[in-house]
Design a protein around this motif. Structure first.
Motif, PDB file in Angstrom:
ATOM      1  N   UNK A  15     -36.945 -79.951 -37.162  1.00  0.00           N
ATOM      2  CA  UNK A  15     -37.763 -78.761 -37.410  1.00  0.00           C
ATOM      3  C   UNK A  15     -38.746 -78.463 -36.291  1.00  0.00           C
ATOM      4  N   UNK A  16     -38.945 -79.395 -35.358  1.00  0.00           N
ATOM      5  CA  UNK A  16     -39.905 -79.174 -34.277  1.00  0.00           C
ATOM      6  C   UNK A  16     -39.558 -80.089 -33.120  1.00  0.00           C
ATOM      7  N   UNK A  17     -39.892 -79.641 -31.904  1.00  0.00           N
ATOM      8  CA  UNK A  17     -39.625 -80.427 -30.707  1.00  0.00           C
ATOM      9  C   UNK A  17     -40.668 -80.092 -29.654  1.00  0.00           C
ATOM     10  N   UNK A  18     -41.028 -81.077 -28.853  1.00  0.00           N
ATOM     11  CA  UNK A  18     -41.936 -80.873 -27.719  1.00  0.00           C
ATOM     12  C   UNK A  18     -41.543 -81.860 -26.635  1.00  0.00           C
ATOM     13  N   UNK A  19     -41.879 -81.522 -25.397  1.00  0.00           N
ATOM     14  CA  UNK A  19     -41.565 -82.403 -24.279  1.00  0.00           C
ATOM     15  C   UNK A  19     -42.846 -82.725 -23.536  1.00  0.00           C
ATOM     16  N   UNK A  20     -43.047 -84.016 -23.229  1.00  0.00           N
ATOM     17  CA  UNK A  20     -44.227 -84.414 -22.480  1.00  0.00           C
ATOM     18  C   UNK A  20     -44.184 -85.887 -22.143  1.00  0.00           C
TER      19      UNK A  20
END
Length: 341
Positions: A15-20
């Motif tokens: 349901x959600x994704x982020x890159x870091x």
């Protein structure tokens, strides 16, 4: 690509994704866990790790019902931000062996879901430390309890949002499904409500206050939040990403519907106005994305740097069968972003 652990379940509920920090951070709308994948090459992520948020966050109703319904992730300045949907839900009726009467009772049952009222900021280093030490540590979050929350309290009397605060999420009720963060500035994208075809982004300021977070003021007028209305062709917001000072807005159907999915580009306005409204010319469509029927619901997006400029990674809830491979693998979409680079 998921390669270990509980990925067989997680790959179907993204349901959600982020890159870091060289990692891809993912969440599902079930439970209270964060998935982390290391970037292996331009096309593959692996080295799957799982972090249990019940060891990092004090939830309003504890571990009895740990589901946060994580719908937004963002990485900023060494922190992972987590946004729950803050939504009410209506039970899904099952026409099984107990017959219509029980199904009708289920359809009348609305849940308040206190654990979904989470807006939290976790230092990336803390995730590793908790895993190594094995001891619970409370990360910073906005005040939220069984009956009240700092965010919902300031919205309770809003002239646009008040009628929708207790309406279930998939019935055009209040439902956060995207977060973008830059410093103290936090943008929250709403899947609902959509008002006469206009989607809403909430802008707030979030400041550290000891071991907690608190809502700051946006300007001399003392505002705790402001609303931005966008004409997204009747769609709600499913994800937000920051890129070069603009917001990439993933728009999709509100309610419990299949429908078109598009990526828009919008420049957040300056100034101190409490409310802004932007027509179609101000939030142009950059990409048309795949939209399935009963599957392939685009819910998470993140910007990755590619060999020829920035790319958009999109992950799907209820992925189609042809996206699944092996016992734990799932394919996302990676596409160039026009107008950047």
């Amino acid at each position: 690509k998921h390669t270990a652990g509980r990925a067989d379940k997680a790959r179907s509920d993204l349901s959600a994704v982020a890159f870091g920090g060289g990692y891809l951070w993912l969440a599902t709308d079930e439970g209270a866990k964060i998935e982390r994948l290391r970037r292996i090459d331009e096309q593959e992520f692996g080295d799957h790790r799982v972090f249990d948020l019940t060891r990092l966050l004090k939830l309003p109703v504890g571990e009895a019902d740990p589901e946060i319904d994580i719908e937004g992730l963002a990485v900023d300045d060494g922190h992972l931000w987590i946004a729950g949907s803050h939504s009410f839900t209506r039970d899904k009726p099952e026409l099984g062996e107990n017959g219509q009467e029980e199904a009708l009772d289920e359809l009348a049952d609305i849940d308040r879901n206190p654990n979904r009222r989470i807006l939290a900021r976790i230092p990336l280093a803390l995730l590793e430390a908790v895993e190594q030490a094995g001891a619970p540590v409370c990360a910073a979050r906005l005040r939220a309890g069984r009956k009240r929350s700092a965010l919902l309290d300031v919205l309770r009397d809003d002239r646009h949002l008040a009628p929708f605060m207790a309406v279930p999420a998939k019935e055009n009720g209040f439902d956060i499904e995207g977060v973008a963060v830059e410093g103290e500035r936090v943008m929250l994208g709403l899947r609902g409500p959509v008002l006469r075809g206009w989607a809403i982004i909430l802008e707030i300021r979030v400041k550290p206050h000891g071991d907690r977070l608190k809502l700051g003021r946006l300007g001399p007028g003392g505002l705790r939040y402001r609303k931005h209305f966008l004409d997204l062709d009747g769609c709600g917001i499913r994800e937000l990403c920051l890129l070069d000072g603009d917001l990439l807005v993933l728009a999709g159907p509100t309610m419990d519907l299949d429908g078109p999915v598009r990526l828009h580009r919008w420049t957040p306005p300056g100034g101190e106005a409490a409310e802004t409204i932007t027509g179609r010319d101000g939030c142009p469509v950059l990409l048309e994305l795949p939209a399935g029927h009963g599957c392939d619901h685009a819910e998470g997006a993140a910007v990755l740097e590619g060999p020829d400029g920035p790319q958009l990674l999109v992950v799907y809830d209820s992925p189609a069968k042809d996206r699944l491979f092996g016992t734990r693998g799932v394919q996302a979409d990676l596409m160039p972003l026009p107008g950047f680079g």
